[in-house]
Motif scaffolding. Structure first.
Motif, PDB file in Angstrom:
ATOM      1  N   THR A 189      33.643   0.213  21.440  1.00  0.00           N
ATOM      2  CA  THR A 189      32.377  -0.475  21.672  1.00  0.00           C
ATOM      3  C   THR A 189      32.356  -1.877  21.065  1.00  0.00           C
ATOM      4  OG1 THR A 189      31.633   0.758  19.770  1.00  0.00           O
ATOM      5  CG2 THR A 189      30.905   1.569  21.891  1.00  0.00           C
ATOM      6  N   ILE A 190      33.489  -2.310  20.491  1.00  0.00           N
ATOM      7  CA  ILE A 190      33.468  -3.632  19.847  1.00  0.00           C
ATOM      8  C   ILE A 190      34.374  -4.611  20.593  1.00  0.00           C
ATOM      9  CG2 ILE A 190      32.758  -2.808  17.575  1.00  0.00           C
ATOM     10  CD1 ILE A 190      35.676  -2.946  16.646  1.00  0.00           C
ATOM     11  N   TYR A 191      34.433  -4.447  21.917  1.00  0.00           N
ATOM     12  CA  TYR A 191      35.320  -5.304  22.718  1.00  0.00           C
ATOM     13  C   TYR A 191      34.673  -6.639  23.072  1.00  0.00           C
ATOM     14  CZ  TYR A 191      32.421  -2.945  26.188  1.00  0.00           C
ATOM     15  OH  TYR A 191      31.346  -2.430  26.867  1.00  0.00           O
ATOM     16  N   ASN A 192      33.340  -6.685  23.041  1.00  0.00           N
ATOM     17  CA  ASN A 192      32.640  -7.881  23.513  1.00  0.00           C
ATOM     18  C   ASN A 192      32.043  -8.636  22.323  1.00  0.00           C
ATOM     19  OD1 ASN A 192      30.783  -9.703  24.559  1.00  0.00           O
ATOM     20  ND2 ASN A 192      29.976  -8.281  26.086  1.00  0.00           N
ATOM     21  N   LEU A 193      32.491  -9.879  22.130  1.00  0.00           N
ATOM     22  CA  LEU A 193      32.035 -10.666  20.968  1.00  0.00           C
ATOM     23  C   LEU A 193      30.515 -10.795  20.919  1.00  0.00           C
ATOM     24  CD1 LEU A 193      34.655 -13.570  20.752  1.00  0.00           C
ATOM     25  CD2 LEU A 193      34.297 -11.699  19.125  1.00  0.00           C
ATOM     26  N   ASN A 194      29.877 -10.908  22.089  1.00  0.00           N
ATOM     27  CA  ASN A 194      28.411 -11.073  22.103  1.00  0.00           C
ATOM     28  C   ASN A 194      27.675  -9.808  21.682  1.00  0.00           C
ATOM     29  OD1 ASN A 194      28.617 -13.683  23.023  1.00  0.00           O
ATOM     30  ND2 ASN A 194      28.695 -13.025  25.171  1.00  0.00           N
ATOM     31  N   SER A 195      28.293  -8.672  21.924  1.00  0.00           N
ATOM     32  CA  SER A 195      27.604  -7.403  21.633  1.00  0.00           C
ATOM     33  C   SER A 195      27.849  -6.901  20.213  1.00  0.00           C
ATOM     34  CB  SER A 195      28.065  -6.318  22.602  1.00  0.00           C
ATOM     35  OG  SER A 195      27.719  -6.663  23.896  1.00  0.00           O
ATOM     36  N   ILE A 196      28.914  -7.378  19.577  1.00  0.00           N
ATOM     37  CA  ILE A 196      29.259  -6.864  18.246  1.00  0.00           C
ATOM     38  C   ILE A 196      28.090  -6.988  17.258  1.00  0.00           C
ATOM     39  CG2 ILE A 196      30.733  -7.287  16.226  1.00  0.00           C
ATOM     40  CD1 ILE A 196      33.095  -7.652  18.109  1.00  0.00           C
ATOM     41  N   PRO A 197      27.396  -8.144  17.176  1.00  0.00           N
ATOM     42  CA  PRO A 197      26.280  -8.228  16.215  1.00  0.00           C
ATOM     43  C   PRO A 197      25.152  -7.242  16.535  1.00  0.00           C
ATOM     44  CG  PRO A 197      26.943 -10.420  16.958  1.00  0.00           C
ATOM     45  CD  PRO A 197      27.657  -9.443  17.822  1.00  0.00           C
ATOM     46  N   LYS A 198      24.929  -6.972  17.825  1.00  0.00           N
ATOM     47  CA  LYS A 198      23.855  -6.034  18.203  1.00  0.00           C
ATOM     48  C   LYS A 198      24.214  -4.618  17.753  1.00  0.00           C
ATOM     49  CE  LYS A 198      23.767  -7.333  22.751  1.00  0.00           C
ATOM     50  NZ  LYS A 198      23.298  -7.299  24.130  1.00  0.00           N
ATOM     51  N   LEU A 199      25.464  -4.266  17.947  1.00  0.00           N
ATOM     52  CA  LEU A 199      25.916  -2.929  17.528  1.00  0.00           C
ATOM     53  C   LEU A 199      25.826  -2.803  16.004  1.00  0.00           C
ATOM     54  CD1 LEU A 199      27.388  -0.179  18.239  1.00  0.00           C
ATOM     55  CD2 LEU A 199      29.501  -1.380  17.734  1.00  0.00           C
ATOM     56  N   TYR A 200      26.307  -3.847  15.332  1.00  0.00           N
ATOM     57  CA  TYR A 200      26.295  -3.835  13.864  1.00  0.00           C
ATOM     58  C   TYR A 200      24.863  -3.696  13.333  1.00  0.00           C
ATOM     59  CZ  TYR A 200      26.760  -5.333   9.057  1.00  0.00           C
ATOM     60  OH  TYR A 200      26.677  -5.384   7.695  1.00  0.00           O
ATOM     61  N   ASN A 201      23.939  -4.385  13.979  1.00  0.00           N
ATOM     62  CA  ASN A 201      22.545  -4.345  13.569  1.00  0.00           C
ATOM     63  C   ASN A 201      21.962  -2.927  13.658  1.00  0.00           C
ATOM     64  OD1 ASN A 201      20.432  -5.937  12.617  1.00  0.00           O
ATOM     65  ND2 ASN A 201      19.411  -5.783  14.601  1.00  0.00           N
ATOM     66  N   VAL A 202      22.328  -2.225  14.714  1.00  0.00           N
ATOM     67  CA  VAL A 202      21.852  -0.834  14.850  1.00  0.00           C
ATOM     68  C   VAL A 202      22.415   0.008  13.700  1.00  0.00           C
ATOM     69  CG1 VAL A 202      21.807   1.237  16.276  1.00  0.00           C
ATOM     70  CG2 VAL A 202      21.729  -0.991  17.376  1.00  0.00           C
ATOM     71  N   ILE A 203      23.703  -0.147  13.443  1.00  0.00           N
ATOM     72  CA  ILE A 203      24.339   0.639  12.371  1.00  0.00           C
ATOM     73  C   ILE A 203      23.630   0.360  11.047  1.00  0.00           C
ATOM     74  CG2 ILE A 203      26.485   0.971  11.048  1.00  0.00           C
ATOM     75  CD1 ILE A 203      28.007   0.244  13.655  1.00  0.00           C
ATOM     76  N   LYS A 204      23.388  -0.927  10.798  1.00  0.00           N
ATOM     77  CA  LYS A 204      22.786  -1.345   9.526  1.00  0.00           C
ATOM     78  C   LYS A 204      21.400  -0.721   9.337  1.00  0.00           C
ATOM     79  CE  LYS A 204      21.718  -5.885   8.516  1.00  0.00           C
ATOM     80  NZ  LYS A 204      22.083  -7.294   8.367  1.00  0.00           N
ATOM     81  N   HIS A 205      20.620  -0.642  10.411  1.00  0.00           N
ATOM     82  CA  HIS A 205      19.251  -0.136  10.288  1.00  0.00           C
ATOM     83  C   HIS A 205      19.140   1.374  10.444  1.00  0.00           C
ATOM     84  CE1 HIS A 205      18.358  -4.417  10.882  1.00  0.00           C
ATOM     85  NE2 HIS A 205      17.441  -4.128   9.986  1.00  0.00           N
ATOM     86  N   ALA A 206      20.133   1.980  11.096  1.00  0.00           N
ATOM     87  CA  ALA A 206      19.976   3.411  11.406  1.00  0.00           C
ATOM     88  C   ALA A 206      20.718   4.321  10.430  1.00  0.00           C
ATOM     89  CB  ALA A 206      20.457   3.677  12.827  1.00  0.00           C
ATOM     90  N   LEU A 207      21.537   3.735   9.563  1.00  0.00           N
ATOM     91  CA  LEU A 207      22.340   4.559   8.660  1.00  0.00           C
ATOM     92  C   LEU A 207      21.579   4.847   7.369  1.00  0.00           C
ATOM     93  CD1 LEU A 207      25.191   5.697   9.073  1.00  0.00           C
ATOM     94  CD2 LEU A 207      26.096   3.735   7.835  1.00  0.00           C
ATOM     95  N   LYS A 208      21.646   6.094   6.947  1.00  0.00           N
ATOM     96  CA  LYS A 208      20.902   6.526   5.756  1.00  0.00           C
ATOM     97  C   LYS A 208      21.555   5.950   4.492  1.00  0.00           C
ATOM     98  CE  LYS A 208      19.331  10.799   5.979  1.00  0.00           C
ATOM     99  NZ  LYS A 208      19.473  12.276   6.032  1.00  0.00           N
ATOM    100  N   TYR A 209      20.712   5.369   3.633  1.00  0.00           N
ATOM    101  CA  TYR A 209      21.201   4.790   2.378  1.00  0.00           C
ATOM    102  C   TYR A 209      21.077   5.828   1.264  1.00  0.00           C
ATOM    103  CZ  TYR A 209      21.751   1.578  -1.492  1.00  0.00           C
ATOM    104  OH  TYR A 209      22.211   0.967  -2.627  1.00  0.00           O
TER     105      TYR A 209
END
Ligand SMILES: C[S@@+](CC[C@H](N)C(=O)[O-])C[C@H]1O[C@@H](n2cnc3c(N)ncnc32)[C@H](O)[C@@H]1O
Length: 264
Positions: A189-209
């Motif tokens: 899912t990290i093949y597209n440079l434009n989409s990488i920040p969007k994917l990362y943002n989801v991970i950052k907000h959805a992962l339990k701290y």
């Protein structure tokens, strides 16, 4: 000698999907001569793996998802997945999430894909054929209805999200840390440079701290599109929120890796 038990997972092939679409299309044509939406998706898969913003490749199973299944099967001997809340991002055929769903007790696995067709024609059928509809054996036996009901109850917890990663964080409705995910999985899912920040943002907000972890399986580089492990790691390092470790590598024509993200 390799004494590893083989991992058996069932999945719909592209040809199954094409067959269903062809049948649906005959029906659709009878009702509405102009309706070709399923057929359009089918046409796209003939010459293209991905058409950005339209079809992102989820109808077929990509190599790194098999790596992630293999890695999870090794890890399942040491990690207790019981009670864990899991999200597979850009799931497509969703074998990693389905592997956990079908082998672990008391877990909840949610799935997300860009295309509704992918979720309905591939992800959901794959979930079903590996759980409630999983073939047992050729022997004569009685189907254990209690086991089937347990399986259905576990499935009822699964949610399926359709759409771009951009709007996903709102849709997930994660108000408290407790509602967030213990594990996020994602493959190819990290093949597209434009989409990488969007994917990362989801991970950052959805992962339990603080104990949530994400496993991202990908090729080192995606020629022609620019994304890959390097660009993703650069983004993580700049943000100073996660540490990233390579936990699996596979030498191939294009090297494949699995990254583990954990909070710093
Ligand atoms: C190459 S496919 C990989 C499918 C599957 N994970 C596998 O490894 O077999 C890429 C997946 O990423 C998802 N995807 C790509 N860009 C996306 C975006 N901007 N928003 C949401 N999902 C996206 C699509 O859902 C698609 O299924």
């Amino acid at each position: 000698m390799d004494d590893k038990e083989p991992i058996v997972l069932y999945r719909r092939c592209l040809s199954d999907v094409k067959f269903q679409i062809a049948q649906n299309d005959e029906l659709e044509d009878e009702v509405n001569k102009n309706s070709h939406s399923s057929a359009k998706i089918l046409e796209l898969t003939v010459d293209n793996d991905v058409i950005h913003g339209i079809y992102e490749g989820g109808l077929k199973t990509w190599e790194c998802s098999l790596d992630l299944v293999e890695y999870l099967s090794i890890k399942s001997k040491e990690i207790n997945f019981s009670g864990k809340k899991i999200l597979e991002l850009g799931c497509g055929s969703a074998l990693p999430g389905i592997y956990l769903l079908s082998t672990q007790h008391s877990i909840c696995v949610d799935f997300q894909d860009y295309n509704e067709h992918v979720l309905k024609l591939v992800t959901m059928p794959n979930v079903l054929i590996n759980t409630v509809l999983r073939p047992q054996s050729d022997d004569i036996y009685e189907i254990d209805i209690v086991e089937e009901i347990n399986c259905l109850n576990q499935l009822k917890n699964s949610r399926f999200f359709k759409g771009d990663w951009n709007g996903l964080t709102n849709l997930l409705n994660l108000h408290s840390n407790q509602e967030k995910y213990d594990i996020i999985l994602s493959s190819e899912t990290i093949y597209n440079l434009n989409s990488i920040p969007k994917l990362y943002n989801v991970i950052k907000h959805a992962l339990k701290y603080p104990n949530g972890v994400a496993y991202i399986a990908a090729k080192t580089i995606y020629f022609g599109v620019g994304g890959g492990i390097l660009s993703f790691c650069q983004l993580i390092e700049q943000d100073h929120i996660f540490e990233v470790n390579v936990v699996y590598t596979k030498a191939a024509h294009v090297r494949r890796e699995i990254l583990k993200l954990s909070f710093l």
